[in-house]
Design a protein around this motif. Sequence first.
Motif, PDB file in Angstrom:
ATOM      1  N   GLU A 227      -0.469  -6.963   0.845  1.00 42.04           N
ATOM      2  CA  GLU A 227       0.058  -6.059   1.924  1.00 42.04           C
ATOM      3  C   GLU A 227      -0.541  -4.686   1.929  1.00 42.04           C
ATOM      4  N   SER A 228      -0.747  -4.242   0.794  1.00 46.70           N
ATOM      5  CA  SER A 228      -1.562  -2.753   0.733  1.00 46.70           C
ATOM      6  C   SER A 228      -2.129  -2.626  -0.889  1.00 46.70           C
ATOM      7  N   MET A 229      -2.757  -1.859  -0.956  1.00 44.40           N
ATOM      8  CA  MET A 229      -3.377  -1.578  -2.608  1.00 44.40           C
ATOM      9  C   MET A 229      -3.321   0.069  -2.900  1.00 44.40           C
ATOM     10  N   ARG A 230      -3.244   0.393  -3.969  1.00 42.86           N
ATOM     11  CA  ARG A 230      -3.569   1.665  -4.462  1.00 42.86           C
ATOM     12  C   ARG A 230      -4.659   1.445  -5.320  1.00 42.86           C
ATOM     13  N   VAL A 231      -5.738   2.354  -5.292  1.00 42.68           N
ATOM     14  CA  VAL A 231      -6.902   2.483  -6.226  1.00 42.68           C
ATOM     15  C   VAL A 231      -7.300   3.802  -6.483  1.00 42.68           C
ATOM     16  N   ILE A 232      -7.675   4.103  -7.738  1.00 44.51           N
ATOM     17  CA  ILE A 232      -8.123   5.098  -8.251  1.00 44.51           C
ATOM     18  C   ILE A 232      -9.696   5.219  -8.581  1.00 44.51           C
ATOM     19  N   ALA A 233     -10.383   6.093  -7.808  1.00 49.19           N
ATOM     20  CA  ALA A 233     -11.690   5.981  -8.122  1.00 49.19           C
ATOM     21  C   ALA A 233     -11.969   7.265  -8.804  1.00 49.19           C
ATOM     22  N   PRO A 234     -13.486   7.372  -9.160  1.00 50.74           N
ATOM     23  CA  PRO A 234     -13.654   8.739  -9.985  1.00 50.74           C
ATOM     24  C   PRO A 234     -13.515   9.783  -8.886  1.00 50.74           C
ATOM     25  N   SER A 235     -13.784   9.519  -7.422  1.00 53.71           N
ATOM     26  CA  SER A 235     -13.983  10.475  -6.487  1.00 53.71           C
ATOM     27  C   SER A 235     -12.718  10.720  -5.967  1.00 53.71           C
ATOM     28  N   GLY A 236     -11.595   9.993  -6.210  1.00 57.03           N
ATOM     29  CA  GLY A 236     -10.141  10.217  -5.528  1.00 57.03           C
ATOM     30  C   GLY A 236      -9.496   9.067  -5.623  1.00 57.03           C
ATOM     31  N   VAL A 237      -8.061   9.083  -4.858  1.00 56.60           N
ATOM     32  CA  VAL A 237      -7.233   8.207  -4.975  1.00 56.60           C
ATOM     33  C   VAL A 237      -7.170   7.722  -3.479  1.00 56.60           C
ATOM     34  N   LEU A 238      -7.205   6.221  -3.450  1.00 56.01           N
ATOM     35  CA  LEU A 238      -7.020   5.718  -2.230  1.00 56.01           C
ATOM     36  C   LEU A 238      -5.721   4.731  -2.102  1.00 56.01           C
ATOM     37  N   GLU A 239      -4.955   4.527  -0.865  1.00 51.86           N
ATOM     38  CA  GLU A 239      -3.902   3.883  -0.903  1.00 51.86           C
ATOM     39  C   GLU A 239      -3.735   3.327   0.682  1.00 51.86           C
ATOM     40  N   SER A 240      -3.796   2.229   0.961  1.00 50.85           N
ATOM     41  CA  SER A 240      -3.653   1.676   2.401  1.00 50.85           C
ATOM     42  C   SER A 240      -2.413   1.500   2.596  1.00 50.85           C
ATOM     43  N   ARG A 241      -2.088   1.458   4.013  1.00 51.63           N
ATOM     44  CA  ARG A 241      -1.119   1.428   4.490  1.00 51.63           C
ATOM     45  C   ARG A 241      -0.224  -0.025   4.709  1.00 51.63           C
ATOM     46  N   ARG A 242       0.971  -0.047   4.285  1.00 52.53           N
ATOM     47  CA  ARG A 242       1.744  -1.144   4.164  1.00 52.53           C
ATOM     48  C   ARG A 242       1.872  -1.825   5.535  1.00 52.53           C
ATOM     49  N   LEU A 243       1.167  -2.917   6.065  1.00 56.21           N
ATOM     50  CA  LEU A 243       0.980  -3.622   7.418  1.00 56.21           C
ATOM     51  C   LEU A 243       1.227  -5.067   7.320  1.00 56.21           C
ATOM     52  N   PRO A 244       1.775  -5.931   8.037  1.00 51.51           N
ATOM     53  CA  PRO A 244       1.571  -7.293   8.043  1.00 51.51           C
ATOM     54  C   PRO A 244       0.222  -7.716   8.755  1.00 51.51           C
ATOM     55  N   GLY A 245      -0.259  -6.652   9.491  1.00 55.16           N
ATOM     56  CA  GLY A 245      -1.611  -7.064   9.782  1.00 55.16           C
ATOM     57  C   GLY A 245      -2.277  -5.924  10.738  1.00 55.16           C
ATOM     58  N   SER A 246      -3.417  -5.729  10.935  1.00 53.65           N
ATOM     59  CA  SER A 246      -3.920  -4.611  11.516  1.00 53.65           C
ATOM     60  C   SER A 246      -5.380  -4.874  12.030  1.00 53.65           C
ATOM     61  N   GLY A 247      -5.542  -4.275  13.397  1.00 52.72           N
ATOM     62  CA  GLY A 247      -7.085  -4.745  13.992  1.00 52.72           C
ATOM     63  C   GLY A 247      -7.655  -3.340  13.791  1.00 52.72           C
ATOM     64  N   ALA A 248      -7.177  -2.196  13.039  1.00 46.24           N
ATOM     65  CA  ALA A 248      -7.650  -0.957  13.241  1.00 46.24           C
ATOM     66  C   ALA A 248      -8.925  -0.763  12.347  1.00 46.24           C
ATOM     67  N   GLY A 249     -10.053  -1.321  12.933  1.00 52.56           N
ATOM     68  CA  GLY A 249     -11.375  -1.253  12.039  1.00 52.56           C
ATOM     69  C   GLY A 249     -11.360  -2.003  10.842  1.00 52.56           C
ATOM     70  N   PRO A 250     -12.430  -1.781  10.084  1.00 51.35           N
ATOM     71  CA  PRO A 250     -12.510  -2.605   8.811  1.00 51.35           C
ATOM     72  C   PRO A 250     -11.465  -2.343   7.889  1.00 51.35           C
ATOM     73  N   SER A 251     -10.900  -3.320   7.186  1.00 48.58           N
ATOM     74  CA  SER A 251      -9.857  -3.139   6.317  1.00 48.58           C
ATOM     75  C   SER A 251     -10.093  -2.516   4.832  1.00 48.58           C
ATOM     76  N   PRO A 252      -9.565  -1.320   4.667  1.00 49.05           N
ATOM     77  CA  PRO A 252      -9.721  -0.831   3.340  1.00 49.05           C
ATOM     78  C   PRO A 252      -9.379  -1.603   2.058  1.00 49.05           C
ATOM     79  N   ASP A 253      -8.282  -2.465   2.311  1.00 46.09           N
ATOM     80  CA  ASP A 253      -8.196  -3.785   1.268  1.00 46.09           C
ATOM     81  C   ASP A 253      -9.368  -4.616   1.013  1.00 46.09           C
ATOM     82  N   ARG A 254     -10.145  -4.960   2.052  1.00 39.72           N
ATOM     83  CA  ARG A 254     -10.969  -5.716   1.781  1.00 39.72           C
ATOM     84  C   ARG A 254     -12.183  -5.281   1.213  1.00 39.72           C
ATOM     85  N   MET A 255     -12.185  -3.854   1.045  1.00 40.83           N
ATOM     86  CA  MET A 255     -13.419  -3.316   0.431  1.00 40.83           C
ATOM     87  C   MET A 255     -13.112  -3.550  -1.095  1.00 40.83           C
ATOM     88  N   PHE A 256     -11.911  -3.429  -1.575  1.00 44.31           N
ATOM     89  CA  PHE A 256     -11.511  -3.476  -3.113  1.00 44.31           C
ATOM     90  C   PHE A 256     -11.188  -4.880  -3.499  1.00 44.31           C
TER      91      PHE A 256
END
Length: 551
Positions: A227-256
Amino acid sequence: MGSKTRSWWGWGNVEDAVTGAERAEITRRTAEMLPGADLTVHEAPPIESFEVRASRVQAPPALASIASADVRDRLAHSHGQAFRDVVRALLGRLPHVPDLVVRPTSEAQVVDLLDWCSDADIAAIPFGGGSSVVGGVEPRVGDAYAGVVSLDMGAMDQVLEIDRTSRAALVQAGVLGPHLEDQLRPHGYSLRFFPQSFEFSTLGGWLATRAGGHFATNLTHIDDLTESMRVIAPSGVLESRRLPGSGAGPSPDRMFLGSEGALGVITQAWVRLQDRPRWRAGASVGFADHDAGVRAVRALSQSGLNPANCRLLDPMEAFINAAAPTAVLVLGFESADHPVNASMERALDLCRDHGGTLAEEPRYADTAEQDARTGAADTWRNSFLRMPYQRDALAAQGMIVETFETACTWDRFGTLRAAVDAAAQDAMRQVGAEGVVTCRFTHVYPDGPAPYFGVYAAGKWGRTVEQWDEIKQAVSEALISCGATITHHHAVGRDHRPWYDRQRPDLFAAALQAGKTVLDPAGILNPGVVIDPSGSSRDAHGPRADNAPGR
């Protein structure tokens, strides 16, 4: 897992290793299949026999209490669980050992660790359960770094929150499969994600490798349950929004998902839960003609019935692992909401349309605790759980026992199967290893199957790693040449990089490289996995100089 002891060199627990009558039986069956095999048993060397260099780095005071320089600990984190990993350990060949094993208990410590590694030019390799079979956790990074740290996430293993309304849970990434289920069970939920490595792999590892789990159809990958992920990278922290689905651009979860720790460290995720199943149905369907079985499975995958289990074993696979004389389809349905009898009966009708026969009637269950298993299905399940232990036993007896998996469209399967079989047989002849090639389907989709191949060959002790590497290269070439994927669910790691680089589009590789530069400017995260750090001097996925003299 109770008080059992994890093996430092092989699969699973020391107490569960193959011994006694079980070892005698697999040795007998192997000798019957390959009469010329030398099945002398070789024991793992003692830890004291390994020449492990002293740690080149020392943890800063803020991390000292969670850092280990213990030799056994470092050796256990120096490799995954592929055939080549196990055999190299048996031969005393583990040249790439992390300098430290660090076990953070909080995100703050993960941040501190990545800051330290970035400043001190130390490679950091995220480590979940250590079950990688593609070199994904191996510190094979060359000499371009001041040191290497294995970032073991096992201490971060709690279910932090359950949203009953949305049927989801917030879970820390270091939790092993059994501990996750133990925490969900009192609430009536399950992730229902059971890869073969379930007991020894983590949620974070599943996410980082886009692992495949329990269901043969529908919800096959961990992607489907994220549903969503929290990731710590050397450059900072990323957390995707909890959603059942979304068409808002490329998915940040898909990147990780599938990034294998090269872009950031996954620390927690919201995952979609399932109600624990109550109704089950199981059956074993035999096919005298394997091709007819393939057609039956294709019909099932396109029927909309969505069986939970739909594993077709070819005759050799069925003989080795289920003692069956023909191709066998292990078929199952399950539901928490309604009986599945009608779905099973319709599925069996489809199988009969393609010549399938039942040695015994299907089994149905209406209980929260009992599985519906029958005949070859029960035998297969038990064999499935013991396979990695039996692989280790045979590897210690000079056998080459390894698997590789892929996915292709249905129209290409016949050509792919023939090409893989020919490539493997030719490679075995070239390296002097007589053997057989098996195939089963682990997952099936309406547009294609995920074939899972096995190689069982009589190798030469001391050379089986090199022999397997030649076979692996040949079959990997066949996969890519036939338009299949280099991996369906085993990830890329370091071992699949040459073929993954050819499979992905060049412009995507460049975009991924740019993303790594932004997220990991110092290039310290799992170098050589999926993408290289910036600069050719840090190319860490090249030839395996560790294999043997002369290679």
